[in-house]
Design a protein around this motif. Structure first.
Motif, PDB file in Angstrom:
ATOM      1  N   SER A  34      -7.086  62.065   9.854  1.00  0.00           N
ATOM      2  CA  SER A  34      -8.366  61.656   9.523  1.00  0.00           C
ATOM      3  C   SER A  34      -8.679  60.707  11.227  1.00  0.00           C
ATOM      4  CB  SER A  34      -8.814  61.099   8.679  1.00  0.00           C
ATOM      5  OG  SER A  34      -8.834  60.003   8.467  1.00  0.00           O
ATOM      6  N   ASP A  35      -7.247  60.377  11.121  1.00  0.00           N
ATOM      7  CA  ASP A  35      -6.769  59.495  12.462  1.00  0.00           C
ATOM      8  C   ASP A  35      -6.159  59.750  13.790  1.00  0.00           C
ATOM      9  OD1 ASP A  35      -5.591  57.793  14.090  1.00  0.00           O
ATOM     10  OD2 ASP A  35      -4.334  56.476  12.541  1.00  0.00           O
ATOM     11  N   PRO A  36      -7.865  60.017  14.680  1.00  0.00           N
ATOM     12  CA  PRO A  36      -7.522  60.416  15.955  1.00  0.00           C
ATOM     13  C   PRO A  36      -6.367  60.495  16.907  1.00  0.00           C
ATOM     14  CG  PRO A  36      -9.468  59.623  15.846  1.00  0.00           C
ATOM     15  CD  PRO A  36      -9.078  58.979  14.236  1.00  0.00           C
TER      16      PRO A  36
ATOM     17  N   LEU B  35      -3.496  61.742  14.774  1.00  0.00           N
ATOM     18  CA  LEU B  35      -3.218  63.786  14.716  1.00  0.00           C
ATOM     19  C   LEU B  35      -2.450  64.258  16.222  1.00  0.00           C
ATOM     20  CD1 LEU B  35      -7.116  64.296  13.033  1.00  0.00           C
ATOM     21  CD2 LEU B  35      -4.537  65.566  12.688  1.00  0.00           C
TER      22      LEU B  35
ATOM     23  N   LEU C 200      -7.147  72.259  12.978  1.00  0.00           N
ATOM     24  CA  LEU C 200      -7.159  70.606  11.815  1.00  0.00           C
ATOM     25  C   LEU C 200      -8.071  71.304  10.675  1.00  0.00           C
ATOM     26  CD1 LEU C 200      -7.951  67.374  11.267  1.00  0.00           C
ATOM     27  CD2 LEU C 200     -10.100  67.911  12.155  1.00  0.00           C
TER      28      LEU C 200
ATOM     29  N   CYS D 245     -10.946  70.836   7.739  1.00  0.00           N
ATOM     30  CA  CYS D 245     -11.474  70.177   7.243  1.00  0.00           C
ATOM     31  C   CYS D 245     -12.458  70.943   5.881  1.00  0.00           C
ATOM     32  CB  CYS D 245     -12.954  70.460   8.100  1.00  0.00           C
ATOM     33  SG  CYS D 245     -12.620  69.513   9.537  1.00  0.00           S
TER      34      CYS D 245
ATOM     35  N   PHE E 192      -9.120  63.282   4.561  1.00  0.00           N
ATOM     36  CA  PHE E 192      -8.923  64.370   5.204  1.00  0.00           C
ATOM     37  C   PHE E 192      -9.420  66.188   4.048  1.00  0.00           C
ATOM     38  CE2 PHE E 192      -4.809  63.429   4.149  1.00  0.00           C
ATOM     39  CZ  PHE E 192      -4.291  64.481   3.625  1.00  0.00           C
TER      40      PHE E 192
ATOM     41  N   VAL F 172     -14.862  64.027  12.946  1.00  0.00           N
ATOM     42  CA  VAL F 172     -13.861  65.666  13.791  1.00  0.00           C
ATOM     43  C   VAL F 172     -14.110  65.222  14.728  1.00  0.00           C
ATOM     44  CG1 VAL F 172     -13.933  67.815  13.255  1.00  0.00           C
ATOM     45  CG2 VAL F 172     -14.505  66.491  10.953  1.00  0.00           C
TER      46      VAL F 172
ATOM     47  N   CYS G   2     -11.436  63.277  16.600  1.00  0.00           N
ATOM     48  CA  CYS G   2     -10.493  63.933  16.008  1.00  0.00           C
ATOM     49  C   CYS G   2      -9.970  64.998  17.461  1.00  0.00           C
ATOM     50  CB  CYS G   2     -10.191  63.761  14.449  1.00  0.00           C
ATOM     51  SG  CYS G   2     -10.022  62.739  13.395  1.00  0.00           S
TER      52      CYS G   2
END
Length: 333
Positions: free
Chosen positions: A75-77, A80, A97, A99, A111, A122, A125
């Motif tokens: 969940s860390d842009p 990711l 991704l 979800c 996440f 999201v 991200c």
């Protein structure tokens, strides 16, 4: 506006779900021999593990697996984005991704399915992932979590995330109950709502939407495709009974080829098995994914038992597989 049909979107007409501890590179090699066209997914790998861990081991795959997608958790842009860039450099065809995973571990890591409650995160991200990618970035989600109302939550989620540039989603047509149900129970107990997924397609025809959850046969898959959905993702049935799901997939779903044969698939696996064992690998690392090849056929139980009893012997290799296969072919003669 119709959904754009790229080669990868076409492959997504039928995909095999990312499944932890199951869809490793050995499993994907087997599945690719059974279908030349279906889109294959890795197990979920966390972005942190890709960036900070043993990347070569975690992301190893064979060139024969294409088209193959990497599923990331996180969940860390920024993290990711880094993991996405690495995946692209390694040649993956898509980055997805997660979800939708309901396990306790992903909740604590912020996440998986918990991200259904944070669509703006999201969106951030996937925007960062797309900026780092030269391949499609996609999302796999649920219809909602816990006490959310899916009829409100899912369209809002799709709007916000597609606004960040994602146009392909796979929707597991169940809620995830993060409080009170185990991950296993979350795969079966929450009721399926296929109608809601279809409603999302009618509402946003420009999005490429695949349905996932409770689908076990190509007949079911074709029903969804005929109804207007763009793709179908099959999970446990493709693993436990791969012959039923995958051997006829190219002919029926993709209109290319003739149905395969499980005995031929075993023979096609032998060079791969021989190479793996020759490099110091264990036979069971490959054959555990082959146990369901003859599901429902005479000799299936003997096939499974022979493999299970002999894969751990010293020097176990292709002869163990051929001996196990003999139980099937003798009964078929």
């Amino acid at each position: 506006m119709k959904t754009p049909q790229t080669p990868l979107a076409h492959a997504a007409r039928l995909s095999v779900a990312p499944m932890m501890d199951w869809t490793d590179r050995h499993c994907r090699h087997l599945h690719r021999l059974m279908s030349r066209h279906a889109l294959l997914y890795t197990e979920m790998v966390t972005a942190a593990a890709v960036v900070h861990g043993d990347t070569a081991r975690l992301l190893a795959y064979g060139q024969a697996e294409h088209p193959v997608a990497l599923q990331l958790g996180g969940s860390d842009p920024a993290l990711l984005a880094q993991a996405t860039r690495i995946a692209c450099d390694m040649g993956y065809d898509e980055v997805n991704l997660n979800c939708g995973c309901p396990s306790d571990r992903v909740q604590s890591g912020r996440f998986g399915a918990i991200l259904m409650t944070e669509p703006d995160l999201v969106a951030a991200c996937v925007r960062a992932m797309r900026d780092a990618a030269d391949v499609p970035v996609t999302v796999k989600c649920r219809i909602g979590v816990d006490d959310q109302d899916p009829t409100h939550v899912l369209p809002d989620f799709l709007d916000r995330v597609s606004g960040a540039g994602v146009d392909r989603f796979t929707i597991h047509a169940r809620k995830a109950w993060l409080q009170g149900l185990s991950p296993k129970e979350n795969r079966d107990i929450p009721p399926l709502d296929y109608d809601l997924v279809m409603a999302m397609k009618n509402r946003a025809p420009h999005l490429h939407l695949s349905v996932n959850g409770g689908i076990a046969t190509l007949d079911q898959a074709q029903t969804f495709l005929d109804a207007g959905l763009d793709g179908v993702m099959i999970g446990r049935a493709a693993y436990h009974d791969p012959s039923t799901v995958l051997l006829d997939a190219d002919a029926r779903i993709f209109g290319d080829g003739t149905p395969g044969d499980a005995v031929q698939i075993v023979h096609a696996m032998l060079p791969y098995i021989d190479a793996h064992v020759g490099q110091g690998g264990r036979l069971g690392q490959v054959t555990r994914h082959m146990l369901g090849l003859f599901q429902g056929r005479p000799g299936a139980r003997l096939w499974r038992r022979h493999l299970s009893e002999h894969v751990h012997e010293d020097g176990a290799g292709v002869q163990v597989v051929l001996d196990a296969l003999g139980h099937v072919t003798e009964l078929a003669a």
